[in-house]
Design a protein around this motif. Structure first.
Motif, PDB file in Angstrom:
ATOM      1  N   GLU A   8       0.795  -1.230   0.000  1.00 14.15           N
ATOM      2  CA  GLU A   8       0.000   0.000   0.000  1.00 14.15           C
ATOM      3  C   GLU A   8       0.829   1.282   0.000  1.00 14.15           C
ATOM      4  O   GLU A   8       0.305   2.346  -0.315  1.00 14.15           O
ATOM      5  CB  GLU A   8      -0.922   0.013   1.222  1.00 14.15           C
ATOM      6  N   ASN A   9       2.095   1.173   0.381  1.00 13.92           N
ATOM      7  CA  ASN A   9       2.915   2.386   0.391  1.00 13.92           C
ATOM      8  C   ASN A   9       3.758   2.532  -0.868  1.00 13.92           C
ATOM      9  O   ASN A   9       4.591   3.433  -0.974  1.00 13.92           O
ATOM     10  CB  ASN A   9       3.802   2.415   1.640  1.00 13.92           C
ATOM     11  N   PHE A  10       3.508   1.659  -1.850  1.00 16.40           N
ATOM     12  CA  PHE A  10       4.232   1.785  -3.118  1.00 16.40           C
ATOM     13  C   PHE A  10       3.913   3.120  -3.798  1.00 16.40           C
ATOM     14  O   PHE A  10       2.872   3.736  -3.551  1.00 16.40           O
ATOM     15  CB  PHE A  10       3.818   0.664  -4.076  1.00 16.40           C
ATOM     16  N   ILE A  11       4.825   3.494  -4.695  1.00 10.71           N
ATOM     17  CA  ILE A  11       4.622   4.713  -5.486  1.00 10.71           C
ATOM     18  C   ILE A  11       3.515   4.466  -6.495  1.00 10.71           C
ATOM     19  O   ILE A  11       3.577   3.506  -7.264  1.00 10.71           O
ATOM     20  CB  ILE A  11       5.911   5.090  -6.219  1.00 10.71           C
ATOM     21  N   GLY A  12       2.514   5.337  -6.465  1.00 14.70           N
ATOM     22  CA  GLY A  12       1.378   5.136  -7.357  1.00 14.70           C
ATOM     23  C   GLY A  12       0.128   4.766  -6.580  1.00 14.70           C
ATOM     24  O   GLY A  12      -0.920   4.609  -7.170  1.00 14.70           O
ATOM     25  N   VAL A  13       0.261   4.634  -5.250  1.00 14.75           N
ATOM     26  CA  VAL A  13      -0.927   4.395  -4.435  1.00 14.75           C
ATOM     27  C   VAL A  13      -1.264   5.704  -3.726  1.00 14.75           C
ATOM     28  O   VAL A  13      -0.429   6.266  -3.009  1.00 14.75           O
ATOM     29  CB  VAL A  13      -0.700   3.288  -3.377  1.00 14.75           C
ATOM     30  N   ASP A  45      10.919  -3.391  -8.520  1.00 17.49           N
ATOM     31  CA  ASP A  45      12.042  -3.154  -7.605  1.00 17.49           C
ATOM     32  C   ASP A  45      12.171  -1.696  -7.209  1.00 17.49           C
ATOM     33  O   ASP A  45      12.739  -1.374  -6.168  1.00 17.49           O
ATOM     34  CB  ASP A  45      13.351  -3.613  -8.263  1.00 17.49           C
ATOM     35  N   ASP A  46      11.669  -0.795  -8.045  1.00 18.62           N
ATOM     36  CA  ASP A  46      11.732   0.627  -7.697  1.00 18.62           C
ATOM     37  C   ASP A  46      10.582   1.025  -6.789  1.00 18.62           C
ATOM     38  O   ASP A  46      10.392   2.209  -6.490  1.00 18.62           O
ATOM     39  CB  ASP A  46      11.687   1.492  -8.961  1.00 18.62           C
ATOM     40  N   GLY A  47       9.784   0.065  -6.382  1.00 18.69           N
ATOM     41  CA  GLY A  47       8.664   0.381  -5.485  1.00 18.69           C
ATOM     42  C   GLY A  47       7.511   1.029  -6.232  1.00 18.69           C
ATOM     43  O   GLY A  47       6.694   1.714  -5.633  1.00 18.69           O
ATOM     44  N   ARG A  91       3.042   9.475   3.991  1.00 18.58           N
ATOM     45  CA  ARG A  91       3.168   8.268   4.818  1.00 18.58           C
ATOM     46  C   ARG A  91       4.456   7.496   4.558  1.00 18.58           C
ATOM     47  O   ARG A  91       5.033   7.563   3.471  1.00 18.58           O
ATOM     48  CB  ARG A  91       1.943   7.370   4.650  1.00 18.58           C
ATOM     49  N   THR A 139       6.824   3.865   6.224  1.00 14.52           N
ATOM     50  CA  THR A 139       6.748   2.662   7.052  1.00 14.52           C
ATOM     51  C   THR A 139       7.753   2.760   8.192  1.00 14.52           C
ATOM     52  O   THR A 139       8.942   2.986   7.967  1.00 14.52           O
ATOM     53  CB  THR A 139       7.031   1.414   6.192  1.00 14.52           C
ATOM     54  N   THR A 192       2.386   1.931   9.361  1.00 15.96           N
ATOM     55  CA  THR A 192       2.394   3.089   8.478  1.00 15.96           C
ATOM     56  C   THR A 192       2.160   4.326   9.337  1.00 15.96           C
ATOM     57  O   THR A 192       1.251   4.355  10.160  1.00 15.96           O
ATOM     58  CB  THR A 192       1.284   2.957   7.421  1.00 15.96           C
ATOM     59  N   LEU A 217      12.245   2.791   1.313  1.00 14.95           N
ATOM     60  CA  LEU A 217      10.920   3.207   0.863  1.00 14.95           C
ATOM     61  C   LEU A 217      10.826   4.737   0.842  1.00 14.95           C
ATOM     62  O   LEU A 217      10.293   5.325  -0.095  1.00 14.95           O
ATOM     63  CB  LEU A 217       9.845   2.617   1.781  1.00 14.95           C
ATOM     64  N   LYS A 233      12.430   6.049  -2.204  1.00 19.13           N
ATOM     65  CA  LYS A 233      11.609   5.801  -3.397  1.00 19.13           C
ATOM     66  C   LYS A 233      10.439   6.779  -3.440  1.00 19.13           C
ATOM     67  O   LYS A 233      10.146   7.366  -4.472  1.00 19.13           O
ATOM     68  CB  LYS A 233      11.088   4.367  -3.399  1.00 19.13           C
ATOM     69  N   ARG A 234       9.792   6.939  -2.305  1.00 17.46           N
ATOM     70  CA  ARG A 234       8.621   7.826  -2.284  1.00 17.46           C
ATOM     71  C   ARG A 234       9.007   9.276  -2.553  1.00 17.46           C
ATOM     72  O   ARG A 234       8.229  10.035  -3.135  1.00 17.46           O
ATOM     73  CB  ARG A 234       7.853   7.699  -0.969  1.00 17.46           C
ATOM     74  N   MET A 284       8.799  10.178  -6.172  1.00 17.60           N
ATOM     75  CA  MET A 284       7.503   9.940  -6.786  1.00 17.60           C
ATOM     76  C   MET A 284       7.208  10.875  -7.960  1.00 17.60           C
ATOM     77  O   MET A 284       6.643  10.480  -8.962  1.00 17.60           O
ATOM     78  CB  MET A 284       6.443  10.137  -5.712  1.00 17.60           C
TER      79      MET A 284
END
Ligand SMILES: Cc1cc2nc3c(=O)[nH]c(=O)nc-3n(C[C@H](O)[C@H](O)[C@H](O)COP(=O)(O)OP(=O)(O)OC[C@H]3O[C@@H](n4cnc5c(N)ncnc54)[C@H](O)[C@@H]3O)c2cc1C
Ligand code: SF4
Ligand code: FES
Lengths: 484, 285
Positions: free
Chosen positions: A256-261, A357-359, B225, B227, B232, B251, B254-255, B258
């Protein structure tokens, strides 16, 4: 006078459909979908009303508008009179006429609906309210003599706006404190332009300012000042909390914390409040893929689905664990979404969001459901069908599964009684909380509900506040301090 | 509306702003931030409050020009009106731990300053390790010196202090002087990750301050958000400070990326537009 028709003749007139933009055209623009009645359509639709002696529709209206009276005025072509009748009970008719779930309220119980289609009460309300927006003069009620009392309203959604308007009319000095840089609450950050043009919300807020209400944006109550400080240091005699249900829920599934959510709030705020649809003319971006899945099937989900289409996504999927019949969205919105080409997957629930892999989101794994026994809410409980999992390729997922109360105010207000979901507990007649002089209403009390219920709560609270100020509070704080 | 009182370039692409916003100045505590919006078409960005003066009703923001909005902000003149909301976020938990090592990298030195100051006031022995690519980018040295008992500097190119990274300096410090009671690390995510990885086996409590993408800053969108352990959390309300040992830095990184493509586009457009304007005005002159 309207035409003198017999009931049977009235029943013969078919309900007037709402003129709307063509689905193929509108799915790529943000202009309002429903275009509104012409005066001829409105007058003829108004003739469908039987002018019941004991009107059921009024019972069905959360704020008790004198519906037959306003409809009669419409039939007579007296549109401004109709507006005045509505405004006695409804502070924001141009808004409610667009977003109220009439099919569950006034129109559901309209007697005509027993055998035919109900009188289009909502469309008539909107028609009447739009006359004012188009420049028709309406006599504003004279505000009462200044009372000397100061009231702070926390949050500028429909609850706060309605409460402010009533209090100002009663002669109190009102300040609205809003956390965001623009007032309006969900009306500006949540509900999209194509359903509720933002000019309309702005018009209502300008009216409030004309009535002497002060609006202070960028003021986060609980951070910039607490409720207690507003009373003790800022000199407010009473406070109304209308902070809404702004805390987004997530499902708690992997990925749920992936990029795009996005949460629905984030997605809609970017697009509506920050105008990401016009990036780079506006600085806030929204990254949206060609294939979008929205989880949930309420009004919020419909808004997300239809927004995604308008931003150019080719394939937009709705995932809902129950069936179309249980969908909490307004029927009109659901139909609009279907017409615009949303791919509805009923009885389908996500179990995992897939990413690379890039989330970055690559898809969503879903499971099919079937309906079992009714649960505590009376709706049949969805049960996963073992072995029915499959994957849908998407690059964006929007979670529209509900919102809870934002704890910023409630956690910083000692002595405020909350229920187990974190909503504020109030006395239902006065809307006063467990703290004397502190009132609350709207989604922060009821949980996510509707514009009209929030507005009604704001009005009820205004009456409660007025009573409290005149009977219990004694002298206004400001005067008390000056004479002390 | 808040009013810009003054601005000053303190290093290449670093500007210090003093902003008049009395309600925020009055309530500010170390570790908090504000959301800033420059104009109607702008985006809301979080900026740490580096300092505040309750009497004057002002706050200080130290901003590195990295994208369109921060570059545009650097063009504002004193007197300009901007929108500022705050103070937001949970204030730093300040106590007398004993020895407190403050590790700051690049733009992270600005949010570190009020925390170092608060830790010193609370009775800690404060050792600060500040680093940057090159000498000019090790900002706020006099201020940090006043807020610390001891200073260690590092630069990637060796132009100032020790050559190398702040993590190397921290490792040496621990080796020579033993285990400090707490480490506070603020800087690029990769640096905070390296510090946390180093202190985790030594069980040194480590606080980091996360800079995720935000919109409202009040817990309404969930865009910030992150982790933490198995949970979360929303950086804007639950943070921005967290236990460095529990943060999923991969993470976070990565975020943070975005919207790189869009950010890049906005920056490029802005720079082009600005270059044109600069050329036009040069021609007029
Ligand atoms: C996308 C979407 C679509 C919807 N569609 C419909 C529809 O079609 N029909 C319908 O009837 N209802 C609809 N609803 C529900 C309806 O919008 C809400 O029930 C209604 O807006 C609640 O009003 P409110 O005044 O209680 O709160 P809100 O409208 O949520 O307003 C609360 C305000 O308080 C502010 N605030 C919060 N915390 C603070 C603080 N600490 N300090 C200062 N200010 C603060 C918020 O920023 C916000 O502006 C929809 C909701 C959403 C999200
Ligand atoms: S119930 Fe229907 S027919 Fe009767 S007054 Fe109301 S709108 Fe008219
Ligand atoms: S920035 Fe929106 S919830 Fe944190």
């Amino acid at each position: 006078m309207g035409r003198d028709l017999k009931p049977a003749e009235r029943l013969k007139i078919p309900r007037h459909p709402m003129p709307a933009q063509d689905p193929v055209v509108r799915r790529s623009n943000f202009n309002e979908v429903a275009l509104g009645y012409t005066p001829e359509m409105a007058m003829e639709e108004a003739e469908r009303c039987l002018q019941c002696k004991k009107p059921q529709c009024v019972e069905g209206c959360p704020v008790g508008i004198d519906i037959p009276a306003f409809i009669e005025a419409v039939a007579d072509g007296e549109f401004l009179k109709a507006l005045e009748i509505i405004k006695q009970k409804n502070t924001l008719p141009a808004i409610c006429g667009r977003v109220c779930p009439q099919e569950d309220q006034c129109e559901q119980v309209c007697v005509v609906a027993k055998k035919h289609q109900p009188v289009a009460i909502g469309r008539l309300e909107r028609f009447v309210a739009d006359i004012e927006l188009a420049g028709g003069e309406v006599s504003m009620p004279e505000p009462a003599r200044p009372s000397g009392f100061k009231v702070a309203i926390v949050g500028s959604g429909p609850a706060g706006l309605a409460c402010a308007a009533e209090l100002a009319r009663m002669g109190h000095q009102v300040t609205i404190f809003e956390a965001l840089h623009k007032p309006g609450g969900v009306l500006v950050y949540g509900i999209p332009e194509f359903r509720l043009p933002k000019d309309i919300v702005q018009y209502e807020i300008d009216n409030l300012k004309k009535m002497g209400v002060e609006v202070r944006c960028n003021f986060v109550v609980g951070k910039t000042a607490s409720v207690k400080e507003l009373m003790e240091e800022w000199g407010y005699d009473a406070v109304f909390i209308g902070t809404g249900a702004g805390l987004p829920y997530f499902m708690g599934i992997p990925g749920e914390n992936f990029i795009g959510v996005y949460s629905a709030n984030e997605f809609l705020t970017r697009v509506n409040l920050m105008k990401a649809f016009a990036f780079p003319e506006y600085d806030t971006p929204v990254a949206l893929g060609n294939r979008v899945a929205v989880v949930g099937s309420g009004n919020v989900a419909m808004d997300c689905l239809r927004t995604a289409l308008r931003l150019g996504s080719e394939h937009v999927v709705c995932l809902y664990r129950r069936t179309r019949a249980e969908s909490p969205a307004r029927l009109e919105e659901l139909e609009h979404a279907e017409e615009e080409g949303v791919d509805f997957r009923w009885l389908t629930s996500p179990v995992e969001i897939l990413g690379n892999d890039d989330g970055v989101v690559t898809g969503v794994r879903v499971i099919k459901m079937e309906l079992g026994e009714p649960d505590s809410s009376g709706r049949r409980r969805p049960i996963p069908i073992e072995g029915s999992e499959y994957e849908i390729e998407v690059d964006t997922v929007v979670m529209a599964i509900g919102q809870g109360p934002n704890p910023l105010v409630t956690q910083t207000t000692e002595g405020l009684e909350l229920n187990r979901w974190g909503n504020i507990v109030v006395d239902e007649t006065t809307m006063m909380t467990s703290i004397p002089g502190v009132f609350a209403g709207g989604d922060i009390v009821t949980g996510a509900a509707t514009v009209i219920l929030a507005m009604g709560a704001g009005k009820t609270a205004a009456v409660g506040i007025d009573g409290y100020l005149r009977q219990t509070a004694g002298q206004p704080r400001a005067t008390a301090a000056a004479t002390a | 509306m808040a009013r810009l009182i003054s601005k000053e370039t303190i290093a290449p692409a670093f500007t210090r702003y003093v902003v008049h916003v009395p309600e925020v100045a009055r309530k500010h505590r170390a570790g908090q931030f504000v959301m800033v919006l420059l104009h109607d078409h702008g985006e809301r960005i979080p900026l740490t409050i580096a300092d505040s003066d309750a009497e004057e009703g002002t706050i200080t923001l130290i901003v590195q020009e990295v994208g369109k909005t921060t570059m545009e902000m650097a063009l504002l003149e004193p007197g300009a009106e901007i929108e500022v909301a705050g103070p937001l976020g949970t204030p730093t938990h300040v106590e007398n731990w004993g020895t407190c090592v403050c590790v700051g990298g690049g733009a992270g030195i600005a949010p570190l300053l009020p925390i170092a100051r608060a830790m010193k006031e609370a009775g800690n022995h404060v050792i600060s390790i500040l680093g940057g690519r090159t000498e000019e980018l090790v900002i706020l040295r006099p201020e940090m010196e006043a807020a610390s008992h001891e200073m260690i500097y590092t630069t990637d190119d060796g132009s100032f202090g020790k050559k190398g990274f702040v993590t190397t300096a921290l490792a040496e410090l621990i080796e020579e002087r033993g285990r400090p009671d707490v480490v506070i690390a603020i800087g690029p995510a990769i640096m905070m990750k390296a510090v946390s990885d180093m202190t985790r086996p030594l069980e040194i409590p480590t606080i980091v301050s996360l800079n995720s993408i935000m919109i409202d800053g009040t817990g309404m969108c969930g865009g910030c958000r992150i982790t933490i352990g198995a949970e979360t959390k929303f950086v804007c309300v639950d943070g921005p400070e967290f236990d460095g040992h529990a943060v999923d830095f991969d993470l976070l990184m990565k975020r943070q990326r975005m919207f790189v493509r869009q950010e890049e586009e906005a920056r490029r457009r802005f720079e082009e537009l600005h270059r044109c304007r600069a050329m036009e005005s040069a021609e007029v002159k």
